[in-house]
Enzyme design. Structure first.
Site, PDB file in Angstrom:
ATOM      1  N   LEU A  38       0.861  -1.177   0.000  1.00 27.61           N
ATOM      2  CA  LEU A  38       0.000   0.000   0.000  1.00 27.61           C
ATOM      3  C   LEU A  38       0.898   1.228   0.000  1.00 27.61           C
ATOM      4  O   LEU A  38       1.858   1.294   0.769  1.00 27.61           O
ATOM      5  CB  LEU A  38      -0.881   0.033   1.250  1.00 27.61           C
ATOM      6  CG  LEU A  38      -2.277  -0.573   1.194  1.00 27.61           C
ATOM      7  CD1 LEU A  38      -2.954  -0.409   2.555  1.00 27.61           C
ATOM      8  CD2 LEU A  38      -3.133   0.043   0.109  1.00 27.61           C
ATOM      9  N   ASP A  39       0.597   2.214  -0.850  1.00 27.74           N
ATOM     10  CA  ASP A  39       1.375   3.449  -0.871  1.00 27.74           C
ATOM     11  C   ASP A  39       1.312   4.132   0.496  1.00 27.74           C
ATOM     12  O   ASP A  39       0.329   3.979   1.236  1.00 27.74           O
ATOM     13  CB  ASP A  39       0.825   4.401  -1.932  1.00 27.74           C
ATOM     14  CG  ASP A  39       1.089   3.911  -3.348  1.00 27.74           C
ATOM     15  OD1 ASP A  39       2.030   3.122  -3.535  1.00 27.74           O
ATOM     16  OD2 ASP A  39       0.340   4.320  -4.266  1.00 27.74           O
ATOM     17  N   PRO A  40       2.336   4.915   0.855  1.00 23.40           N
ATOM     18  CA  PRO A  40       2.332   5.597   2.158  1.00 23.40           C
ATOM     19  C   PRO A  40       1.073   6.424   2.407  1.00 23.40           C
ATOM     20  O   PRO A  40       0.561   6.462   3.528  1.00 23.40           O
ATOM     21  CB  PRO A  40       3.585   6.476   2.090  1.00 23.40           C
ATOM     22  CG  PRO A  40       4.510   5.730   1.178  1.00 23.40           C
ATOM     23  CD  PRO A  40       3.615   5.107   0.136  1.00 23.40           C
ATOM     24  N   ALA A  42      -1.911   5.855   1.460  1.00 22.09           N
ATOM     25  CA  ALA A  42      -3.111   5.029   1.596  1.00 22.09           C
ATOM     26  C   ALA A  42      -3.256   4.464   2.999  1.00 22.09           C
ATOM     27  O   ALA A  42      -2.286   4.326   3.750  1.00 22.09           O
ATOM     28  CB  ALA A  42      -3.068   3.895   0.577  1.00 22.09           C
ATOM     29  N   ARG A 181      -4.077   4.748  -8.707  1.00 19.06           N
ATOM     30  CA  ARG A 181      -3.523   6.026  -9.185  1.00 19.06           C
ATOM     31  C   ARG A 181      -3.635   6.135 -10.698  1.00 19.06           C
ATOM     32  O   ARG A 181      -3.924   7.210 -11.238  1.00 19.06           O
ATOM     33  CB  ARG A 181      -2.059   6.164  -8.766  1.00 19.06           C
ATOM     34  CG  ARG A 181      -1.858   6.486  -7.292  1.00 19.06           C
ATOM     35  CD  ARG A 181      -0.393   6.708  -6.980  1.00 19.06           C
ATOM     36  NE  ARG A 181       0.373   5.468  -6.954  1.00 19.06           N
ATOM     37  CZ  ARG A 181       1.650   5.363  -7.296  1.00 19.06           C
ATOM     38  NH1 ARG A 181       2.310   6.433  -7.740  1.00 19.06           N
ATOM     39  NH2 ARG A 181       2.277   4.217  -7.212  1.00 19.06           N
TER      40      ARG A 181
END
EC number: 5.4.99.25
Length: 293
Positions: A38-40, A42, A181
């Site tokens: 998971l991206d930071p 998120a 994204r």
């Protein structure tokens, strides 16, 4: 050390590796990993494997995901999310809700998606984000992904000193490898105004939901692990073995094929999970053996 799965509600600002490092300390073992970054920015479900369950992670990473997202139309960024630098700003006040619904429908189904330049995709042996941050223009190839659902759940006009934008809330159900994204970027591009992701929460990975997830503070107060057998039974079809079949599986030997095309959890007569198996060449081949590992 208990073998099993920890369903973490990742906080914003933490990398997935940060979460793994914290769980390692809480579990008292370095044998910890996660089933999909998971991206930071998120939040939400990060499935973490402990002990023998780390051997499940590659299979859990391939399961279906569900997200709640907010997309801003009228601005594009270098990272396709709010963490990047602004690339372009265009008025979006002419965009109506019907156009957004049409745009999300066009991005539903089997699509070919180009990952963000700042992503973990490898380009000539190096992560794309490392090349992008070094100033290199990264050419990424489109990949086939499946978007099962891209549903608009909210539509808001935003008038600010920076311009007129539209914020779209959406629910996305998709295959592994889908970048939300990129969906935000492509929706904005298709509508002619650009777009980027401003918020993202993952609510499900395979069978594991955000309702089952614990925050890191909750885990620090009481560290609980979903037992390996329960985690396997939740994610994969279950096959109960005879004593003879169980002996063969423990040694990595093939048994008669199952009626399923994907991975199947193999369980001993006493309820222990022994392995994951897949049908190959007319028989069921153990691909991950837990017993004795």
């Amino acid at each position: 050390m208990a073998d099993g799965v920890v369903i973490v509600d990742k906080p914003a600002g933490w990398t997935s590796h940060d979460v793994v490092a914290r769980v390692r300390r809480l579990a008292g073992t370095r044998r910890v990993g996660h089933a999909g970054t998971l991206d930071p920015m998120a939040t939400g479900v990060l499935v973490v494997g402990v002990g023998k369950a780390t051997r499940l992670l590659g299979y859990l990473a391939l399961t279906e995901k569900v997200y709640e997202a907010t997309i801003r139309l009228g601005q594009s960024t270098t990272t396709d999310d709010a963490e990047g630098e602004l690339l372009e700003r265009r008025p979006a006040d002419h965009i109506d809700e019907a156009a957004v619904h049409a745009g999300t429908r066009a991005l539903t189904g089997v699509i070919h998606q180009v990952p963000p330049q700042v992503s973990a995709v490898k380009v000539r042996g190096q992560r794309a984000y490392r090349r992008a941050r070094a100033g290199e223009t990264v050419e990424l190839k489109a990949r086939e992904v499946t978007v099962h659902e891209f549903t608009v759940t909210g539509f808001r006009r935003v008038d600010s000193p920076d311009g007129a934008f539209v914020d779209v809330d959406a629910r996305v159900t998709c295959s592994s490898g889908t970048y939300i994204r990129s969906l935000a970027r492509d929706l904005g591009a298709d509508l002619g105004v650009g777009g980027h992701l401003t918020a993202l929460r993952r609510t499900r990975v395979g069978p594991y939901t955000v309702e089952q997830a614990a925050t890191l503070d909750e885990l620090a107060a009481e560290f609980t692990v979903m037992p390996l057998a329960e985690a396997v039974a939740a994610a994969f079809p279950v096959r109960r073995l005879s004593a003879g079949e169980a002996r063969r599986v423990v040694h990595g030997h093939r048994i008669s094929p199952s009626g399923h095309s994907g991975p199947v959890g193999l369980f001993a007569p006493d309820g222990r999970v022994l392995a994951l198996a897949e049908n190959r060449s007319g028989s069921s081949q153990p691909v991950v053996v837990f017993a004795g590992s």
